[in-house]
Write a protein that holds these residues in place. Structure first.
Motif, PDB file in Angstrom:
ATOM      1  N   LEU A   1      14.138   1.489   2.295  1.00 57.12           N
ATOM      2  CA  LEU A   1      13.877   1.655   3.817  1.00 57.12           C
ATOM      3  C   LEU A   1      14.015   3.243   4.099  1.00 57.12           C
ATOM      4  O   LEU A   1      13.405   3.724   4.635  1.00 57.12           O
ATOM      5  N   ARG A   2      15.386   3.527   3.855  1.00 57.21           N
ATOM      6  CA  ARG A   2      16.043   4.799   4.110  1.00 57.21           C
ATOM      7  C   ARG A   2      15.068   6.012   3.547  1.00 57.21           C
ATOM      8  O   ARG A   2      14.666   6.879   4.285  1.00 57.21           O
ATOM      9  N   ALA A   3      14.714   5.841   2.339  1.00 56.29           N
ATOM     10  CA  ALA A   3      13.840   6.723   1.659  1.00 56.29           C
ATOM     11  C   ALA A   3      12.499   6.884   2.229  1.00 56.29           C
ATOM     12  O   ALA A   3      12.106   7.989   2.629  1.00 56.29           O
ATOM     13  N   VAL A   4      11.977   5.805   2.733  1.00 56.59           N
ATOM     14  CA  VAL A   4      10.547   5.825   3.379  1.00 56.59           C
ATOM     15  C   VAL A   4      10.772   6.535   4.680  1.00 56.59           C
ATOM     16  O   VAL A   4       9.927   7.310   4.898  1.00 56.59           O
ATOM     17  N   GLU A   5      11.736   6.244   5.480  1.00 61.90           N
ATOM     18  CA  GLU A   5      11.910   6.601   6.692  1.00 61.90           C
ATOM     19  C   GLU A   5      12.214   8.109   6.788  1.00 61.90           C
ATOM     20  O   GLU A   5      11.835   9.034   7.573  1.00 61.90           O
ATOM     21  N   ASP A   6      12.935   8.499   5.790  1.00 62.62           N
ATOM     22  CA  ASP A   6      13.339  10.079   5.705  1.00 62.62           C
ATOM     23  C   ASP A   6      12.213  10.747   5.234  1.00 62.62           C
ATOM     24  O   ASP A   6      12.034  11.905   6.012  1.00 62.62           O
ATOM     25  N   LEU A   7      11.465  10.284   4.507  1.00 63.47           N
ATOM     26  CA  LEU A   7      10.215  10.889   4.171  1.00 63.47           C
ATOM     27  C   LEU A   7       9.167  11.107   5.174  1.00 63.47           C
ATOM     28  O   LEU A   7       8.563  12.195   5.402  1.00 63.47           O
TER      29      LEU A   7
ATOM     30  N   PRO B   1       1.007   7.196  -1.970  1.00 62.36           N
ATOM     31  CA  PRO B   1       1.775   6.790  -2.978  1.00 62.36           C
ATOM     32  C   PRO B   1       2.188   8.122  -3.717  1.00 62.36           C
ATOM     33  O   PRO B   1       3.511   8.285  -4.076  1.00 62.36           O
ATOM     34  N   GLN B   2       1.540   8.905  -3.881  1.00 60.54           N
ATOM     35  CA  GLN B   2       1.692  10.372  -4.553  1.00 60.54           C
ATOM     36  C   GLN B   2       3.043  11.005  -3.772  1.00 60.54           C
ATOM     37  O   GLN B   2       3.841  11.615  -4.612  1.00 60.54           O
ATOM     38  N   GLU B   3       2.903  11.207  -2.535  1.00 57.16           N
ATOM     39  CA  GLU B   3       3.931  11.789  -1.688  1.00 57.16           C
ATOM     40  C   GLU B   3       5.367  11.013  -2.247  1.00 57.16           C
ATOM     41  O   GLU B   3       6.267  11.607  -2.420  1.00 57.16           O
ATOM     42  N   ILE B   4       5.233   9.754  -2.239  1.00 57.42           N
ATOM     43  CA  ILE B   4       6.512   8.728  -2.270  1.00 57.42           C
ATOM     44  C   ILE B   4       7.035   9.012  -3.716  1.00 57.42           C
ATOM     45  O   ILE B   4       8.125   9.399  -3.695  1.00 57.42           O
TER      46      ILE B   4
ATOM     47  N   ALA C   1       8.179   0.536  -1.705  1.00 58.03           N
ATOM     48  CA  ALA C   1       8.387   1.727  -0.734  1.00 58.03           C
ATOM     49  C   ALA C   1       7.014   2.108  -0.646  1.00 58.03           C
ATOM     50  O   ALA C   1       6.454   2.566   0.516  1.00 58.03           O
ATOM     51  N   ILE C   2       5.880   2.030  -1.692  1.00 58.38           N
ATOM     52  CA  ILE C   2       4.440   2.395  -1.137  1.00 58.38           C
ATOM     53  C   ILE C   2       3.877   1.413  -0.003  1.00 58.38           C
ATOM     54  O   ILE C   2       3.358   1.773   0.686  1.00 58.38           O
ATOM     55  N   LYS C   3       4.490   0.124  -0.033  1.00 59.14           N
ATOM     56  CA  LYS C   3       4.073  -0.875   0.987  1.00 59.14           C
ATOM     57  C   LYS C   3       4.345  -0.462   2.225  1.00 59.14           C
ATOM     58  O   LYS C   3       3.691  -0.333   3.172  1.00 59.14           O
ATOM     59  N   LEU C   4       5.818  -0.019   2.277  1.00 57.86           N
ATOM     60  CA  LEU C   4       6.231   0.257   3.763  1.00 57.86           C
ATOM     61  C   LEU C   4       5.717   1.635   3.975  1.00 57.86           C
ATOM     62  O   LEU C   4       5.438   1.835   5.333  1.00 57.86           O
TER      63      LEU C   4
END
Lengths: 96, 440
Positions: free
Chosen positions: B364-370, B343-346, B332-335
């Motif tokens: 993927l979904r988590a990163v896109e949502d965020l 990274p802190q936000e994630i 998720a950090i990479k994406l």
């Protein structure tokens, strides 16, 4: 070396053997004689000898982690005095 | 007088090898028909010879090394002799004087976050026993589990608080799973705990001259409860002037107390002696290779997450809970980097919102949502005012209603703004701007 009745009782308990009082008396004599006989080994000087734990002298005899065949259930159970639903049965023991 | 607890822990863990420890029967016994995974070796039939499983030894060494132990130069198996129907041979093949691994340690945290080092006395290899069921006055025996590889890990009596014991046991479970040596499921009995508990006057250096062994406890929670109860029971006994002796006690969850299982007089006399049928082990030369193969363990991973990604220690600990979760977090950090997510936000998002990360899709979904949430939030007041003006222009009826005193007409206008911005705007801000515009 004379074994006491208590020592015989303890050995019998560890070996899971029920002994009568006469047997305890009888075996304390016999076991004492056996111990005396074995005790002769103590006259040998072994101060310079490494103990032998394994006569092959081999180390790291290992096998690969592969599954082989097991016995069929009937065969595994065939010598049991009592079986039930594929289990060996013994008289009740308490869970430790 | 003030007392302090002295606690040591013995943990047994069943290894997930394909075959058993000393024979080729399948070690996958759980839920199988009774006595279908047996052979002369694991049934203890006369003349059968045990043959050591290489993979089990490797896994035992992995556990030892993960717990900072030394691998010994020479290791041997011994026979631990006792009569009980779970052992068809009349003895268990175990290790006593020559365990594979010695002198390790693990850092644990107590309930207040204080970190201490628990010394590990030994990590040794042995075999599991058959499974007994006590039904209707008889005992049923299934030897499918007999000779499944089991590793025992013994600490020094270094614990002084039940919360440390719990943390230690959880960390061990995590390490077993990271190493992939066992599923370490407590309920299934893959992992079993035994605690040795005694108490001594605070400040005393010598160990007490007795210890109470707590056995057959199959959850972390019960273990903590049993130890807490036992400490209290022992302190009360000592204060009444009673003398405590060596004994084994079990935990009764219904009554929430411990009960006597075996007293000192019945203590076992195992008469260990070297197993003559198994060759000795000289595996010190494998130490380095096995060490290098060990995956990054949770403690180190958490420290790296804090150092490399600047996330909080608490978040790091949650995120290293399993190797899989930690891996997905790093993905998720990479994406997230491509979307300017820190990274802190994630980490905050995943931990605080309890986002499930168990597949690439979910990452993927988590990163896109965020990213969507953050990128989408409309902060620019000028833009918001423009949209508000549009909504006012397009809804003259609502504006009229509001100005006549129908205050909930405002809701309709707010709704209009939310629709135009796909909800990416702060509702309070919209309300404030609307109200000021409509008053003019």
């Amino acid at each position: 070396m004379k074994l006491t009745a208590d020592q015989v009782k303890k050995v019998a308990k560890l070996a899971n053997l029920p002994l009568s009082d006469e047997e305890i008396e009888k075996y304390s004599g016999q076991l004492s004689k056996i111990l005396d006989y074995i005790d002769q080994l103590n006259s040998a000087d072994t101060s310079e000898v490494e103990p032998t734990f394994n006569v092959t002298g081999l180390s790291n005899v290992l096998r690969e982690d592969k599954v082989g065949e097991s016995l069929p259930q009937e065969e595994a159970l065939q010598n049991a005095s009592q079986v039930k639903d594929g289990f060996f049965v013994t008289k009740g023991v308490f869970e430790e | 007088m003030k007392y302090e607890p002295v606690i040591g822990l013995e943990v047994h863990v069943e290894l997930n090898t394909k075959s058993k420890m000393f024979c080729r029967c399948s070690a996958d016994y759980f839920g199988k028909q009774p006595n279908t995974h047996t052979c002369p070796v694991c049934l203890g039939l006369p003349g059968a010879l045990p043959f050591t499983n290489k993979e089990a030894i490797k896994k035992c060494l992995q556990i030892g090394l993960a717990l900072n132990c030394k691998v010994v130069d020479l290791s041997r198996f011994e026979r631990k002799i006792y009569f009980y129907p779970d052992l068809p041979k009349g003895y268990q093949i175990s290790q006593y004087r020559w365990p594979l691994c010695v002198e390790g340690w693990l850092e644990v945290e107590d309930k207040d976050g204080k970190v201490s080092k628990i010394k590990i006395n030994r990590v040794h290899q042995e075999e599991d026993t058959g499974k007994l069921s006590h039904i209707g006055g008889v005992t049923l025996i299934d030897y499918n589990r007999s000779t499944v590889p089991l590793v025992e890990i013994v600490t020094e009596p270094d614990f002084t608080d039940p919360s440390q014991v719990k943390d230690y046991a959880k960390k061990l479970q995590q390490i077993f799973r990271y190493l992939g040596v066992s599923s370490a499921d407590m309920e299934r009995g893959d992992m079993r705990l035994e605690a040795n508990v005694s108490v001594r006057p605070a400040g005393q250096k010598e160990l007490p001259n007795y210890r109470v062994e707590l056995k057959n406890i199959n959850s972390f929670r019960f273990m903590t409860a049993a130890i807490e109860y036992e400490i209290k029971r022992q302190i009360e006994a000592l204060e009444k002037g009673e003398k405590l002796t060596q004994e084994t006690r079990g935990w009764n969850e219904a009554k929430r107390d411990t009960y006597l299982q075996r007293s000192k007089e019945e203590a076992h006399d195992y008469r260990y002696f070297p197993e003559p049928d198994i060759s000795e082990l000289r595996v010190k030369s494998d130490e380095l290779r096995i060490k290098e193969e060990i995956v990054e363990l949770p403690n180190r991973k958490a420290k790296r997450f804090v150092a490399d990604y600047g996330i909080s220690r608490q978040n790091a600990q949650v995120l290293v809970d399993s190797k899989e979760l930690a891996g997905y977090f790093e993905e998720a950090i990479k994406l997230g980097r491509e979307k300017q997510l820190k990274p802190q936000e994630i980490a905050n998002y995943i931990v605080n919102q309890k986002i499930k990360l168990a597949s690439k899709d979910q990452v993927l979904r988590a990163v896109e949502d965020l990213a969507g949430k953050r990128v989408g939030i409309l902060e620019d007041e000028v833009k918001i005012e423009k949209i508000v003006a549009e909504v006012i222009f397009e809804n003259p009826n609502s504006v009229e209603d509001y100005q006549k005193g129908k205050l909930n007409a405002l809701q309709a206008l707010i709704g209009g703004v939310m629709r135009k911005t796909q909800g990416k705007v702060n509702v309070e801000k919209v309300r404030r701007i609307l109200e000021s515009k409509l008053q003019n």
